[in-house]
Design a protein around this motif. Structure first.
Motif, PDB file in Angstrom:
ATOM      1  N   ARG A 129       0.829  -1.201   0.000  1.00  0.00           N
ATOM      2  CA  ARG A 129       0.000   0.000   0.000  1.00  0.00           C
ATOM      3  C   ARG A 129       0.864   1.251   0.000  1.00  0.00           C
ATOM      4  NH1 ARG A 129      -4.585  -0.013   4.497  1.00  0.00           N
ATOM      5  NH2 ARG A 129      -4.835   2.057   3.558  1.00  0.00           N
ATOM      6  N   SER A 130       0.381   2.267  -0.674  1.00  0.00           N
ATOM      7  CA  SER A 130       1.088   3.547  -0.699  1.00  0.00           C
ATOM      8  C   SER A 130       0.954   4.257   0.641  1.00  0.00           C
ATOM      9  CB  SER A 130       0.506   4.422  -1.813  1.00  0.00           C
ATOM     10  OG  SER A 130       0.962   5.754  -1.683  1.00  0.00           O
ATOM     11  N   LEU A 131       1.997   4.952   1.051  1.00  0.00           N
ATOM     12  CA  LEU A 131       1.927   5.739   2.286  1.00  0.00           C
ATOM     13  C   LEU A 131       0.785   6.744   2.240  1.00  0.00           C
ATOM     14  CD1 LEU A 131       5.653   6.607   3.168  1.00  0.00           C
ATOM     15  CD2 LEU A 131       4.098   5.123   4.443  1.00  0.00           C
ATOM     16  N   LYS A 132       0.510   7.253   1.057  1.00  0.00           N
ATOM     17  CA  LYS A 132      -0.518   8.287   0.916  1.00  0.00           C
ATOM     18  C   LYS A 132      -1.915   7.778   1.259  1.00  0.00           C
ATOM     19  CE  LYS A 132       2.177  10.658  -2.649  1.00  0.00           C
ATOM     20  NZ  LYS A 132       2.245  11.074  -4.079  1.00  0.00           N
ATOM     21  N   SER A 133      -2.088   6.466   1.271  1.00  0.00           N
ATOM     22  CA  SER A 133      -3.405   5.908   1.582  1.00  0.00           C
ATOM     23  C   SER A 133      -3.712   5.973   3.084  1.00  0.00           C
ATOM     24  CB  SER A 133      -3.487   4.452   1.109  1.00  0.00           C
ATOM     25  OG  SER A 133      -2.605   3.623   1.852  1.00  0.00           O
ATOM     26  N   PHE A 134      -2.716   6.313   3.895  1.00  0.00           N
ATOM     27  CA  PHE A 134      -2.920   6.322   5.349  1.00  0.00           C
ATOM     28  C   PHE A 134      -3.198   7.722   5.905  1.00  0.00           C
ATOM     29  CE2 PHE A 134      -0.276   2.613   4.450  1.00  0.00           C
ATOM     30  CZ  PHE A 134      -1.073   1.627   5.008  1.00  0.00           C
ATOM     31  N   GLY A 135      -3.072   8.729   5.071  1.00  0.00           N
ATOM     32  CA  GLY A 135      -3.355  10.074   5.542  1.00  0.00           C
ATOM     33  C   GLY A 135      -3.057  11.086   4.458  1.00  0.00           C
ATOM     34  N   GLY A 143      -2.854  -5.443  16.043  1.00  0.00           N
ATOM     35  CA  GLY A 143      -3.355  -5.386  14.673  1.00  0.00           C
ATOM     36  C   GLY A 143      -4.791  -5.852  14.563  1.00  0.00           C
ATOM     37  N   ALA A 144      -5.113  -6.938  15.287  1.00  0.00           N
ATOM     38  CA  ALA A 144      -6.485  -7.452  15.268  1.00  0.00           C
ATOM     39  C   ALA A 144      -7.447  -6.467  15.926  1.00  0.00           C
ATOM     40  CB  ALA A 144      -6.547  -8.801  15.978  1.00  0.00           C
ATOM     41  N   GLU A 145      -6.999  -5.774  16.961  1.00  0.00           N
ATOM     42  CA  GLU A 145      -7.851  -4.807  17.654  1.00  0.00           C
ATOM     43  C   GLU A 145      -8.143  -3.575  16.801  1.00  0.00           C
ATOM     44  OE1 GLU A 145      -6.184  -5.762  22.188  1.00  0.00           O
ATOM     45  OE2 GLU A 145      -5.994  -3.750  21.346  1.00  0.00           O
ATOM     46  N   LEU A 146      -7.126  -3.114  16.060  1.00  0.00           N
ATOM     47  CA  LEU A 146      -7.248  -1.829  15.361  1.00  0.00           C
ATOM     48  C   LEU A 146      -7.701  -1.939  13.910  1.00  0.00           C
ATOM     49  CD1 LEU A 146      -4.111   0.096  16.718  1.00  0.00           C
ATOM     50  CD2 LEU A 146      -6.474   0.190  17.522  1.00  0.00           C
ATOM     51  N   GLU A 147      -7.641  -3.127  13.342  1.00  0.00           N
ATOM     52  CA  GLU A 147      -8.038  -3.289  11.942  1.00  0.00           C
ATOM     53  C   GLU A 147      -9.475  -2.829  11.673  1.00  0.00           C
ATOM     54  OE1 GLU A 147      -7.280  -6.568   8.440  1.00  0.00           O
ATOM     55  OE2 GLU A 147      -7.861  -7.309  10.428  1.00  0.00           O
ATOM     56  N   PRO A 148     -10.438  -3.098  12.559  1.00  0.00           N
ATOM     57  CA  PRO A 148     -11.805  -2.619  12.299  1.00  0.00           C
ATOM     58  C   PRO A 148     -11.919  -1.100  12.199  1.00  0.00           C
ATOM     59  CG  PRO A 148     -11.818  -4.309  14.010  1.00  0.00           C
ATOM     60  CD  PRO A 148     -10.395  -3.937  13.776  1.00  0.00           C
ATOM     61  N   TYR A 149     -10.925  -0.377  12.704  1.00  0.00           N
ATOM     62  CA  TYR A 149     -10.938   1.095  12.642  1.00  0.00           C
ATOM     63  C   TYR A 149     -10.155   1.628  11.443  1.00  0.00           C
ATOM     64  CZ  TYR A 149     -12.584   0.589  17.441  1.00  0.00           C
ATOM     65  OH  TYR A 149     -13.304   0.241  18.563  1.00  0.00           O
ATOM     66  N   GLY A 150      -9.753   0.754  10.534  1.00  0.00           N
ATOM     67  CA  GLY A 150      -9.030   1.200   9.347  1.00  0.00           C
ATOM     68  C   GLY A 150      -7.567   1.482   9.596  1.00  0.00           C
ATOM     69  N   ILE A 151      -7.024   0.965  10.702  1.00  0.00           N
ATOM     70  CA  ILE A 151      -5.632   1.209  11.062  1.00  0.00           C
ATOM     71  C   ILE A 151      -4.810  -0.038  10.742  1.00  0.00           C
ATOM     72  CG2 ILE A 151      -4.028   1.761  12.947  1.00  0.00           C
ATOM     73  CD1 ILE A 151      -6.501   3.061  14.360  1.00  0.00           C
ATOM     74  N   THR A 152      -3.724   0.140  10.021  1.00  0.00           N
ATOM     75  CA  THR A 152      -2.834  -0.961   9.664  1.00  0.00           C
ATOM     76  C   THR A 152      -1.688  -1.038  10.659  1.00  0.00           C
ATOM     77  OG1 THR A 152      -3.353  -0.832   7.303  1.00  0.00           O
ATOM     78  CG2 THR A 152      -1.249  -1.846   7.905  1.00  0.00           C
ATOM     79  N   VAL A 153      -1.519  -2.201  11.250  1.00  0.00           N
ATOM     80  CA  VAL A 153      -0.404  -2.454  12.171  1.00  0.00           C
ATOM     81  C   VAL A 153       0.515  -3.474  11.522  1.00  0.00           C
ATOM     82  CG1 VAL A 153       0.262  -3.383  14.422  1.00  0.00           C
ATOM     83  CG2 VAL A 153      -1.785  -1.961  14.216  1.00  0.00           C
ATOM     84  N   GLN A 154       1.811  -3.193  11.557  1.00  0.00           N
ATOM     85  CA  GLN A 154       2.748  -4.146  10.971  1.00  0.00           C
ATOM     86  C   GLN A 154       4.046  -4.166  11.765  1.00  0.00           C
ATOM     87  OE1 GLN A 154       3.412  -3.687   6.693  1.00  0.00           O
ATOM     88  NE2 GLN A 154       3.123  -5.882   6.578  1.00  0.00           N
TER      89      GLN A 154
END
Length: 346
Positions: free
Chosen positions: A58-64, A235-246
């Motif tokens: 994913r592009s960085l621009k997709s996160f903000g 990651g499992a907690e925040l994924e429903p909020y559209g947040i990507t954890v890696q």
């Protein structure tokens, strides 16, 4: 008697046939399991190859939006510095956090000189102190900022490989405070805003030391294993909020921490490694074994796949190999210290 003999013979034949059928079923069952295992491993390897060499991240621009902020810890050297350079080029403003203020000032000036539209804020804090006052200052600095990206890069290893019993207490405390407490506390400061905006990216630096047990780096290895499981849960907690954890798994990189200066096929420079990591966001690379985890650099990814998916059943052997490698590193470090001590005596 003849009837009884026939009955016994028939019973024996039934038992033999039954035994034969059971043996055949066992053979077929084991064969099916073996074929399923081979197919599973082949499929996993294909996923790894596609993730490492074919599929984009994913592009960085997709996160903000452009002009939103990225917070980078451990920003003044090595990987943190490279994350700062490359995220700034993508158009994000930066909050740079590290221990040495002079290095942060120099880095901020370099970034704004090359990227005039990028704003920077700096905060010098020593994560080893785990100071409430430092985190309050950081909270105040972040107030009102649209933080789209968090890079949990700050970390500490042992000064040289050492057995746990010989590890100084202050070194143990520093590793836990920096690698664990620091990462958790700064993430907890930033995630509420990401949840509210329903977007964001959290990258946390892992290590092969957390992927497999690493004798002579026991405390560091344990701290990175903690971050591995914490990141997967987060990651499992925040994924429903559209947040990507890696969690980003890395083997050796040229840096002050690794004490390696010359890049090789398996030891990239920070610039090369960070560039790869940012191109592969959202891809597992060579780490299909853990969720919300990536080994993005190609040689590290293949190593991670082999260790977790192939050598996993030989974990004791892997730990033994790790032990031998770090014993060798310790011997070289001690010899170097003796040479430097001798030079000072002269």
């Amino acid at each position: 008697m003849e009837y009884l003999q026939k009955y016994q013979n028939n019973l024996s034949n039934f038992r033999a046939a039954d035994m034969s059928q059971t043996q055949t079923a066992i053979v077929f069952g084991l064969g099916a399991i073996g074929i399923a295992f081979i197919l599973s491993q082949t499929f996993t390897l294909l996923r790894v190859i596609f993730s490492l060499f074919v599929l984009p991240g994913r592009s960085l621009k997709s996160f903000g939006p452009k002009g939103s902020w990225a917070v980078i810890t451990g920003a003044s050297d090595g990987l943190g510095k490279e994350f700062a350079y490359q995220i700034a080029r993508a158009g994000f403003n930066l909050v740079l956090v590290s221990r040495t203020e002079s290095k942060l000032i120099t880095l901020a000036e370099e970034i704004t000189a090359k990227n005039p539209s990028v704003q920077t804020k700096i905060l010098a804090m020593d994560f080893a102190q785990n100071s409430n006052a430092d985190y309050e200052r950081l909270k105040a600095l972040l107030l009102g900022l649209d933080v789209s990206i968090l890079v949990n890069n700050v970390g500490k290893s042992h000064s040289i490989p050492v057995t746990f019993n010989e590890t100084p207490e202050d070194e143990i405390a520093d590793i836990i405070n920096i690698n664990c407490h620091g990462t958790l506390r700064i993430t907890q400061l930033i995630t509420p805003g990401m949840i509210e905006r329903k977007r964001g990216l959290i990258l946390t630096m892992g290590s092969f030391g957390g992927l497999v047990p690493t004798p002579l780096l026991a405390t560091y290895s344990g701290s990175k294993a903690f971050l591995q499981y914490w990141s997967s849960a987060l990651g499992a907690e925040l994924e429903p909020y559209g947040i990507t954890v890696q969690l980003l798994q890395a083997h050796l990189i040229t840096s002050a921490m690794s004490k390696i200066r010359k890049p090789t096929f398996t030891v990239p420079t920070p610039k090369v490694w960070v560039s790869t990591a940012l191109r592969k966001i959202g891809r597992n690379g060579g780490s299909p074994y853990y969720s919300y985890t990536s080994s993005p650099y190609f040689s590290h990814g293949i190593m991670a796949w082999f260790i977790t998916c192939v050598m996993g059943v030989f974990s004791k052997r892997v730990a033994s190999i790790n032990k031998g490698m770090h014993e060798s590193i310790r011997k070289r470090a001690l010899r170097k210290a003796e040479r430097e001590k001798g030079k000072k005596a002269l």
